[in-house]
Motif scaffolding. Structure first.
Motif, short mmCIF file in Angstrom:
data_model
loop_
_atom_site.label_atom_id
_atom_site.label_comp_id
_atom_site.label_asym_id
_atom_site.label_seq_id
_atom_site.Cartn_x
_atom_site.Cartn_y
_atom_site.Cartn_z
N ARG A 60 5.94 -61.57 -13.99
CA ARG A 60 6.05 -60.10 -13.94
C ARG A 60 4.90 -59.45 -13.20
NH1 ARG A 60 2.93 -57.49 -17.77
NH2 ARG A 60 1.93 -58.84 -19.30
N PHE A 61 3.83 -60.20 -12.93
CA PHE A 61 2.68 -59.61 -12.24
C PHE A 61 2.99 -59.46 -10.76
CE2 PHE A 61 0.25 -61.82 -15.78
CZ PHE A 61 0.09 -60.66 -16.51
N MET A 62 2.97 -58.24 -10.28
CA MET A 62 3.33 -57.95 -8.90
C MET A 62 2.11 -57.80 -8.00
SD MET A 62 6.50 -58.08 -9.27
CE MET A 62 6.96 -57.61 -7.61
N ASP A 63 0.92 -57.84 -8.59
CA ASP A 63 -0.30 -57.61 -7.83
C ASP A 63 -1.36 -58.61 -8.28
OD1 ASP A 63 -1.95 -55.58 -6.08
OD2 ASP A 63 -3.13 -55.93 -7.91
N ILE A 64 -2.15 -59.12 -7.34
CA ILE A 64 -3.14 -60.14 -7.64
C ILE A 64 -4.21 -59.62 -8.60
CG2 ILE A 64 -4.42 -59.57 -5.53
CD1 ILE A 64 -4.22 -63.03 -7.25
N LYS A 95 2.24 -73.65 -19.84
CA LYS A 95 3.69 -73.63 -19.66
C LYS A 95 4.30 -72.39 -20.30
CE LYS A 95 4.58 -77.61 -17.59
NZ LYS A 95 5.25 -77.69 -16.25
N ARG A 96 3.79 -72.04 -21.47
CA ARG A 96 4.33 -70.88 -22.18
C ARG A 96 4.04 -69.57 -21.45
NH1 ARG A 96 3.48 -71.83 -28.71
NH2 ARG A 96 4.65 -73.78 -28.82
N LEU A 97 2.98 -69.57 -20.67
CA LEU A 97 2.59 -68.35 -19.96
C LEU A 97 3.34 -68.13 -18.66
CD1 LEU A 97 -1.27 -68.58 -20.49
CD2 LEU A 97 0.16 -66.66 -21.23
N GLU A 136 -5.06 -58.80 -16.28
CA GLU A 136 -4.14 -58.84 -17.41
C GLU A 136 -3.68 -60.27 -17.72
OE1 GLU A 136 -1.02 -56.02 -16.96
OE2 GLU A 136 -2.38 -54.33 -16.69
N GLY A 137 -3.46 -61.06 -16.66
CA GLY A 137 -3.08 -62.45 -16.89
C GLY A 137 -4.17 -63.24 -17.57
#
Length: 230
Positions: free
Chosen positions: A116-120, A108-110, A126-127
């Protein structure tokens, strides 16, 4: 698009306003097992799984996971060990329940950061690093992962229906966008992709010899091609 790997530290996580868990959080469930007053004998108030999990979490934070017994949890609740065992058949089952709740809260916190991630590919690398770093900032989860307990080890890979749902809620929007862009490999469902991501994360958690750069390399080299279309 491939962006530079985030070298996440505890300070960076704090700046993101998704700091580590410092107290036991509970994600209350509508359908929850209860021990009734009749089961408790002199204890009039019904005991719920959530109350046992909260007490266990408090004991873990106070005594450590390895030094906490069912007897300690029962004492914190003012009930007998047998009462706790009616809700959790074993210590391992209780540890798994604590992990289940904490993983859900971390997910939930993530969610706000994942927007903000615009690319898979960026999200998968990074995710994933962000997820691993945040999980590693929770001392209770770190100790749970270090337990020499086969059942707990299996849970870290297998997860639960609640963990899978929490991860789908986290990763789902990323996959919806990637699918609309034609970026996902055909024939892979969101459920399958999330299950594989969880497996990869569990493996990386176990590899305490990997630094951030090595984790990023493994994610980019092996996770991304498994999910993203060439």
């Amino acid at each position: 698009m491939r962006s530079a790997t985030l070298h996440l530290t505890y300070n960076v996580i704090r700046q993101m306003n998704i700091g580590p868990i410092t107290k036991c959080p509970l994600r209350l469930r509508k359908a929850d097992s209860r021990i009734t007053g009749a089961d408790l004998g002199n204890n009039r108030k019904p005991l719920t799984r959530e109350e046992v999990i909260e007490a266990a979490c408090g004991c873990f934070e106070k005594f450590s996971v390895s030094k906490t017994s069912i007897k300690d949890v029962a004492a914190a609740l003012g009930v007998t060990r047998q009462t706790v065992h009616r809700l959790f058949e074993s210590r391992s089952a209780l540890i798994e329940a604590v992990a289940d709740v904490r993983i859900g809260v971390l997910a939930k916190r993530l969610q706000s950061e994942f927007k903000r991630f615009m690319d898979i590919e960026e999200a998968l690398v990074e995710g994933s690093l962000l997820s691993l770093e945040l999980g590693g900032s929770d001392p209770v989860m770190v100790e749970i992962q270090d337990q020499a307990d086969h059942a707990v080890d299996q849970f870290m890979f297998r997860g639960s229906a609640n963990v899978q749902l929490a991860m789908i809620e986290l990763w789902g929007p990323v996959f919806v966008q990637a699918r609309s862009q034609g970026r996902l490999r055909p024939g892979i469902s969101t459920d399958q992709a999330v299950e594989w991501i969880r497996n990869v994360h569990a493996m990386l958690i176990m590899r305490d010899d990997y630094d951030q750069a090595r984790k990023a390399f493994m994610l980019r080299t092996f996770l991304v091609p498994a999910i993203v279309r060439d």
